[in-house]
Design a protein around this motif. Structure first.
Motif, PDB file in Angstrom:
ATOM      1  N   ALA A  14      57.356  44.846  40.063  1.00  0.00           N
ATOM      2  CA  ALA A  14      56.157  45.445  40.657  1.00  0.00           C
ATOM      3  C   ALA A  14      55.587  46.545  39.765  1.00  0.00           C
ATOM      4  CB  ALA A  14      56.487  46.018  42.041  1.00  0.00           C
ATOM      5  N   LEU A  15      56.453  47.254  39.074  1.00  0.00           N
ATOM      6  CA  LEU A  15      56.002  48.329  38.194  1.00  0.00           C
ATOM      7  C   LEU A  15      55.652  47.834  36.789  1.00  0.00           C
ATOM      8  CD1 LEU A  15      58.610  51.068  39.166  1.00  0.00           C
ATOM      9  CD2 LEU A  15      56.180  51.007  39.764  1.00  0.00           C
ATOM     10  N   GLY A  16      55.878  46.541  36.545  1.00  0.00           N
ATOM     11  CA  GLY A  16      55.599  45.986  35.229  1.00  0.00           C
ATOM     12  C   GLY A  16      56.618  46.402  34.185  1.00  0.00           C
ATOM     13  N   LEU A  17      57.849  46.761  34.619  1.00  0.00           N
ATOM     14  CA  LEU A  17      58.901  47.170  33.691  1.00  0.00           C
ATOM     15  C   LEU A  17      59.688  45.949  33.235  1.00  0.00           C
ATOM     16  CD1 LEU A  17      60.260  50.280  35.620  1.00  0.00           C
ATOM     17  CD2 LEU A  17      58.696  50.255  33.670  1.00  0.00           C
ATOM     18  N   PRO A  18      60.017  45.887  31.964  1.00  0.00           N
ATOM     19  CA  PRO A  18      60.809  44.756  31.483  1.00  0.00           C
ATOM     20  C   PRO A  18      62.266  44.892  31.928  1.00  0.00           C
ATOM     21  CG  PRO A  18      60.493  46.333  29.724  1.00  0.00           C
ATOM     22  CD  PRO A  18      59.690  46.827  30.907  1.00  0.00           C
ATOM     23  N   ASP A  19      62.964  43.760  32.012  1.00  0.00           N
ATOM     24  CA  ASP A  19      64.382  43.813  32.335  1.00  0.00           C
ATOM     25  C   ASP A  19      65.224  43.531  31.092  1.00  0.00           C
ATOM     26  OD1 ASP A  19      63.791  41.142  32.092  1.00  0.00           O
ATOM     27  OD2 ASP A  19      64.880  40.518  33.884  1.00  0.00           O
ATOM     28  N   ARG A  20      64.567  43.358  29.964  1.00  0.00           N
ATOM     29  CA  ARG A  20      65.242  43.127  28.686  1.00  0.00           C
ATOM     30  C   ARG A  20      64.582  43.994  27.617  1.00  0.00           C
ATOM     31  NH1 ARG A  20      68.321  38.658  28.702  1.00  0.00           N
ATOM     32  NH2 ARG A  20      68.084  38.193  26.500  1.00  0.00           N
ATOM     33  N   SER A  21      65.369  44.407  26.653  1.00  0.00           N
ATOM     34  CA  SER A  21      64.851  45.218  25.547  1.00  0.00           C
ATOM     35  C   SER A  21      65.521  44.804  24.251  1.00  0.00           C
ATOM     36  CB  SER A  21      65.134  46.707  25.772  1.00  0.00           C
ATOM     37  OG  SER A  21      64.408  47.197  26.858  1.00  0.00           O
ATOM     38  N   SER A  22      64.828  45.040  23.155  1.00  0.00           N
ATOM     39  CA  SER A  22      65.430  44.849  21.836  1.00  0.00           C
ATOM     40  C   SER A  22      66.209  46.104  21.495  1.00  0.00           C
ATOM     41  CB  SER A  22      64.362  44.605  20.781  1.00  0.00           C
ATOM     42  OG  SER A  22      63.816  43.326  20.957  1.00  0.00           O
ATOM     43  N   VAL A  23      67.412  45.901  20.987  1.00  0.00           N
ATOM     44  CA  VAL A  23      68.318  46.996  20.653  1.00  0.00           C
ATOM     45  C   VAL A  23      68.798  46.778  19.229  1.00  0.00           C
ATOM     46  CG1 VAL A  23      70.514  48.102  21.236  1.00  0.00           C
ATOM     47  CG2 VAL A  23      69.081  47.167  23.048  1.00  0.00           C
ATOM     48  N   THR A  24      68.756  47.831  18.430  1.00  0.00           N
ATOM     49  CA  THR A  24      69.302  47.749  17.077  1.00  0.00           C
ATOM     50  C   THR A  24      70.587  48.551  17.027  1.00  0.00           C
ATOM     51  OG1 THR A  24      67.108  47.507  16.105  1.00  0.00           O
ATOM     52  CG2 THR A  24      68.884  48.205  14.629  1.00  0.00           C
ATOM     53  N   LEU A  25      71.651  47.879  16.664  1.00  0.00           N
ATOM     54  CA  LEU A  25      72.961  48.493  16.512  1.00  0.00           C
ATOM     55  C   LEU A  25      73.387  48.343  15.058  1.00  0.00           C
ATOM     56  CD1 LEU A  25      74.683  46.923  19.635  1.00  0.00           C
ATOM     57  CD2 LEU A  25      73.816  49.250  19.446  1.00  0.00           C
ATOM     58  N   HIS A  26      74.018  49.364  14.524  1.00  0.00           N
ATOM     59  CA  HIS A  26      74.547  49.307  13.160  1.00  0.00           C
ATOM     60  C   HIS A  26      76.048  49.042  13.304  1.00  0.00           C
ATOM     61  CE1 HIS A  26      70.733  50.813  11.629  1.00  0.00           C
ATOM     62  NE2 HIS A  26      70.726  51.532  12.746  1.00  0.00           N
ATOM     63  N   VAL A  27      76.404  47.754  13.352  1.00  0.00           N
ATOM     64  CA  VAL A  27      77.774  47.347  13.638  1.00  0.00           C
ATOM     65  C   VAL A  27      78.503  47.055  12.332  1.00  0.00           C
ATOM     66  CG1 VAL A  27      79.246  45.727  14.872  1.00  0.00           C
ATOM     67  CG2 VAL A  27      77.043  46.401  15.856  1.00  0.00           C
ATOM     68  N   ASN A  28      79.573  47.797  12.104  1.00  0.00           N
ATOM     69  CA  ASN A  28      80.394  47.634  10.906  1.00  0.00           C
ATOM     70  C   ASN A  28      79.554  47.654   9.639  1.00  0.00           C
ATOM     71  OD1 ASN A  28      82.650  47.439  12.575  1.00  0.00           O
ATOM     72  ND2 ASN A  28      82.426  45.228  12.776  1.00  0.00           N
ATOM     73  N   GLY A  29      78.557  48.546   9.639  1.00  0.00           N
ATOM     74  CA  GLY A  29      77.729  48.748   8.458  1.00  0.00           C
ATOM     75  C   GLY A  29      76.519  47.842   8.335  1.00  0.00           C
TER      76      GLY A  29
END
Length: 188
Positions: A14-29
């Motif tokens: 209803a608020l137009g909010l997404p339930d998914r997002s892009s996330v950047t993680l620096h995993v093991n370099g």
């Protein structure tokens, strides 16, 4: 029976909010960007989205330490962290400890001291032990650190300090004496 897709959040919709997002993680370099449901834990992201199965799902309540990883150099129970809240963070898993095919000294000490039996808890034990070494070197006291220890001075890691600091990592096989010895072996 086919699994049901997760129900949409009517308030977010209803608020137009997404339930998914892009996330950047620096995993093991390595920087990795994934699109995740906001409810996805860091543990599930590592295991299910990035194929890094070293961190284990033990209790899924932050009580056993099998999922311990390092987040920005500090140890953390990855089952309790939402991945979206770790956007931009550096994450080190047990897969990132060895360099160039050579085991990390802590990994080698665990092998030399036979500090594992079934091995289920070992990845979390190793990551936690690495965090313990850094915390002590940085002068962070524990419950058993002598009060006379100068503030900010490196803390001497004797067996008692190691046991106290590693108390959040459980081993169902009871390899604790060898784990303590392995950590003592790499203590400066």
């Amino acid at each position: 029976m086919d699994p049901q897709p997760p129900a949409e959040d009517p308030d977010a919709e209803a608020l137009g909010l997404p339930d998914r997002s892009s996330v950047t993680l620096h995993v093991n370099g390595e920087a990795t960007t994934v699109t995740l449901d906001h409810r996805t834990t860091l543990l599930d992201t590592l295991r299910d989205h990035l194929g890094l199965t070293g961190a284990k799902k033990g209790c899924d309540h932050g009580q056993c330490g099998a999922c311990t990883v390092l987040v920005d150099g500090r140890r953390a129970n990855s089952c309790l962290l939402l991945a979206v809240a770790q956007d931009g963070c550096r994450v080190t898993t047990v897969e990132g400890l060895a360099e160039g095919g050579r085991l990390h000294p802590l990994q080698q000490a665990f092998l030399d001291r036979d500090a594992l039996q079934c091995g289920y808890c070992t990845p979390g034990q190793l990551c936690s032990a690495l965090g313990v070494l850094a915390e002590a070197a940085d002068g962070h006291p524990s419950h058993v650190t002598p009060p006379a220890t100068p503030a900010g001075a490196p803390v001497v890691l004797d067996a008692g300090e190691i046991r106290e600091r590693m108390s959040g990592n459980l081993c169902r096989c009871g390899a604790y004496p060898h784990i303590v010895e392995a950590i003592e072996d790499v203590t400066p």
